[in-house]
Each structure stands twice: as C-alpha cells, then as structure tokens.
Design a protein around this motif. Structure first.
Motif, PDB file in Angstrom:
ATOM      1  N   HIS A 169       0.841  -1.193   0.000  1.00 12.11           N
ATOM      2  CA  HIS A 169       0.000   0.000   0.000  1.00 12.11           C
ATOM      3  C   HIS A 169       0.876   1.244   0.000  1.00 12.11           C
ATOM      4  CE1 HIS A 169      -3.582  -2.198   2.176  1.00 12.11           C
ATOM      5  NE2 HIS A 169      -3.182  -2.808   1.075  1.00 12.11           N
ATOM      6  N   ILE A 208       0.960   4.806   1.721  1.00 13.89           N
ATOM      7  CA  ILE A 208       0.277   5.422   2.855  1.00 13.89           C
ATOM      8  C   ILE A 208       0.701   6.868   3.107  1.00 13.89           C
ATOM      9  CG2 ILE A 208      -0.112   3.193   3.957  1.00 13.89           C
ATOM     10  CD1 ILE A 208       2.203   3.742   5.835  1.00 13.89           C
ATOM     11  N   HIS A 257      -3.748   5.104   0.200  1.00 11.53           N
ATOM     12  CA  HIS A 257      -4.506   5.539   1.385  1.00 11.53           C
ATOM     13  C   HIS A 257      -4.783   7.034   1.430  1.00 11.53           C
ATOM     14  CE1 HIS A 257      -3.779   1.971   4.322  1.00 11.53           C
ATOM     15  NE2 HIS A 257      -3.493   1.555   3.090  1.00 11.53           N
ATOM     16  N   SER A 258      -4.030   7.836   0.719  1.00  8.23           N
ATOM     17  CA  SER A 258      -3.931   9.262   1.039  1.00  8.23           C
ATOM     18  C   SER A 258      -4.527  10.200  -0.009  1.00  8.23           C
ATOM     19  CB  SER A 258      -2.459   9.616   1.252  1.00  8.23           C
ATOM     20  OG  SER A 258      -1.662   9.099   0.189  1.00  8.23           O
ATOM     21  N   LEU A 280      -8.277   5.003  -0.741  1.00 10.92           N
ATOM     22  CA  LEU A 280      -8.971   5.496   0.442  1.00 10.92           C
ATOM     23  C   LEU A 280      -8.958   7.017   0.382  1.00 10.92           C
ATOM     24  CD1 LEU A 280      -7.357   3.299   3.273  1.00 10.92           C
ATOM     25  CD2 LEU A 280      -9.372   2.782   1.885  1.00 10.92           C
ATOM     26  N   GLU A 316      -8.428  10.327   2.491  1.00 10.17           N
ATOM     27  CA  GLU A 316      -7.832  10.746   3.752  1.00 10.17           C
ATOM     28  C   GLU A 316      -8.597  11.939   4.315  1.00 10.17           C
ATOM     29  OE1 GLU A 316      -3.645  12.309   5.753  1.00 10.17           O
ATOM     30  OE2 GLU A 316      -3.697  11.776   3.618  1.00 10.17           O
ATOM     31  N   MET A 356      -9.215   6.955   5.513  1.00 12.37           N
ATOM     32  CA  MET A 356      -7.972   6.917   6.287  1.00 12.37           C
ATOM     33  C   MET A 356      -7.839   8.213   7.065  1.00 12.37           C
ATOM     34  SD  MET A 356      -4.575   8.136   6.387  1.00 12.37           S
ATOM     35  CE  MET A 356      -3.319   8.094   5.102  1.00 12.37           C
ATOM     36  N   CYS A 411     -12.684  -0.701   4.268  1.00 15.37           N
ATOM     37  CA  CYS A 411     -11.425  -0.369   4.922  1.00 15.37           C
ATOM     38  C   CYS A 411     -11.505   0.964   5.664  1.00 15.37           C
ATOM     39  CB  CYS A 411     -10.286  -0.323   3.899  1.00 15.37           C
ATOM     40  SG  CYS A 411      -8.655  -0.097   4.662  1.00 15.37           S
ATOM     41  N   SER A 421      -8.799   2.819   7.741  1.00 19.05           N
ATOM     42  CA  SER A 421      -7.371   2.784   8.067  1.00 19.05           C
ATOM     43  C   SER A 421      -7.050   3.876   9.081  1.00 19.05           C
ATOM     44  CB  SER A 421      -6.552   2.988   6.780  1.00 19.05           C
ATOM     45  OG  SER A 421      -5.183   3.180   7.062  1.00 19.05           O
ATOM     46  N   ARG A 429      -1.696   0.908  10.899  1.00 19.47           N
ATOM     47  CA  ARG A 429      -0.409   1.130  10.246  1.00 19.47           C
ATOM     48  C   ARG A 429       0.658   1.265  11.336  1.00 19.47           C
ATOM     49  NH1 ARG A 429      -3.988   4.965   8.792  1.00 19.47           N
ATOM     50  NH2 ARG A 429      -2.668   6.563   9.764  1.00 19.47           N
TER      51      ARG A 429
END
Length: 236
Positions: free
Chosen positions: A76, A78, A97-98, A122, A124, A160, A199, A201, A220
């Motif tokens: 991933h 992140i 993720h971001s 994802l 953020e 996230m 998800c 996160s 994480r």
C-alpha cells in the motif's frame, strides 16, 4: 530487535483489543509502515507474518519494488502523494490511502485509465483539522466520495486518518470515533459502492489499540515493529 517477537506482540494486542470491543480479530489487518527500512528488514517482517507493507515515500517504494523486497505481501502507499508522482504509484500498489483532493483523485483516475486498470483508494480525512497534515475536511468528504464513486477507473474502498500524535491511552479515541461515524455515513451514501467499502485505516504504534476499539479495519504500525526510526540519511 526481534521482529518475530515484535510482530507477535502487536498481533496479540490487536486481537485483545478486538475481543474487548466484541469484534473478531480477523477483521483487522496489520500493515507494517516500512518507512526508511531496508530490503532485508522488509523481507524479515513479511516472513514474520505481516500481510501488508505500507510505504510513505515514492522513491523508497519504487526501490523496494524493483528489489522484490515486498514479495509475499500486499503493498500500500500510505504517505502524501504528489500529482507529479502518481504515475509511479498507480498500478504498482494494491491501495492508495492518502487521496485528499479532487485534483489528486482525477490524476489517479487518468493514470489508471491509461493503464486500463481500476485503482483502489482510500480518502484521507483531516479529522482533527491540523494545518500541518493532509486530508480533506469532514465537510468536503461527501462530495469527494461522490466524485470517486463516479470515476470508472478508481474504486473507493474506505477512509484513512492520521490523528494528532497520541499523548497517552485514550487520547485519540474521540477522533477514531468521529472517523467511524464518517465511515458509516459515507457507506450509507455509496449505494453503488457499499460492497467494496471495507477499509477504515487508522491507528499507529502509539494508539492502534484504541483505533481497533473504535472500528479500525487496518492499523499502520512502524515503531512497535521496527523500533525507533533512524534519522534520514543515516547509513543502514
């Protein structure tokens, strides 16, 4: 440093926090935050049983990928992603993720379209409103989620967050609770995308147990696995 023991200890804490919250420990994925780690250390943490590695920097990500360091684990991204580096990440990681802006979302969509793939992402959220951190505001989240849902080459998997540095047990629970509420709210609005919204996160070395208690599905963890990070530029 005994990575095998560290991984076991973190997994046990995740399981205990899940059971205390009435959750199945199998619902939570441990992601090793591999920032500044070597190829050898990454291979070792995967061998110790970590299923996902998360990288913060594009340069390190590409170097480890080229070296085959992540073999046996999902990868991933992140960290903060600049639009001019999107092409180095899209299609090379399972999950980004971001994503925190329409500009970045569209750039990821365009690159995925060029590659003929669908990139999982994802969104953020800057849940604490910290000026020093990325993430969209909670108020901007619904519109960004709607845009992601309409982007044919992007698949929205969840949310996230990086709350403030934890000052002790329980310090970030209010932020994790807010994220859980946002996650549930966005899921209700994603009528065409609910089945893949799986998800949430959130949670790092200092507070992952609180994150699990509030509904995290992925944590994480870096320091609790690898020990304190060496300063950048330190020989490894």
């Amino acid at each position: 440093m005994d990575l095998t023991q560290n991984v076991k200890a973190v997994q046990e804490k995740i399981a205990a926090a899940a059971r205390a919250a009435g959750r199945d420990p199998g619902e939570i994925t441990l992601c090793a935050a591999t920032k500044v780690q070597t190829d050898e250390t990454i291979r070792a943490v995967i061998a110790a049983g970590v299923p996902v590695c998360g990288e913060n920097r594009v340069q390190e990500l590409t170097a480890h990928l080229d070296a085959g360091a992540y073999a046996g684990a999902q990868v991933h991204f992140i960290g903060h992603l600049q639009t001019n580096k999107v092409r180095q990440v899209v299609g090379r990681v399972a999950l980004i993720h971001s994503v925190d802006s329409e500009h970045l979302l569209r750039a990821i969509h365009r690159q995925a379209e060029k590659l003929g793939i669908v990139q999982d992402i994802l969104l953020e959220v800057n849940v604490a409103g910290e000026e020093s951190k990325g993430g969209c505001t909670p108020e901007a989240l619904p519109a960004l989620a709607e845009l992601a849902q309409k982007s044919g080459c992007v698949r929205l998997r969840g949310l996230m967050a990086i709350p403030p540095v934890s000052t002790g047990l329980g310090a970030n629970r209010k932020y994790f609770s807010q994220m859980r509420n946002l996650f549930v709210d966005i899921m209700k609005k994603m009528s065409d995308n609910q089945d893949v919204m799986d998800c949430l996160s959130m949670g790092m070395s200092a507070d992952f147990e609180d994150a699990v208690a509030e509904g995290a599905t992925l944590v994480r963890v870096g320091t609790a696995l690898f020990g304190p990070r060496p300063p950048l530029g330190t020989p490894r």
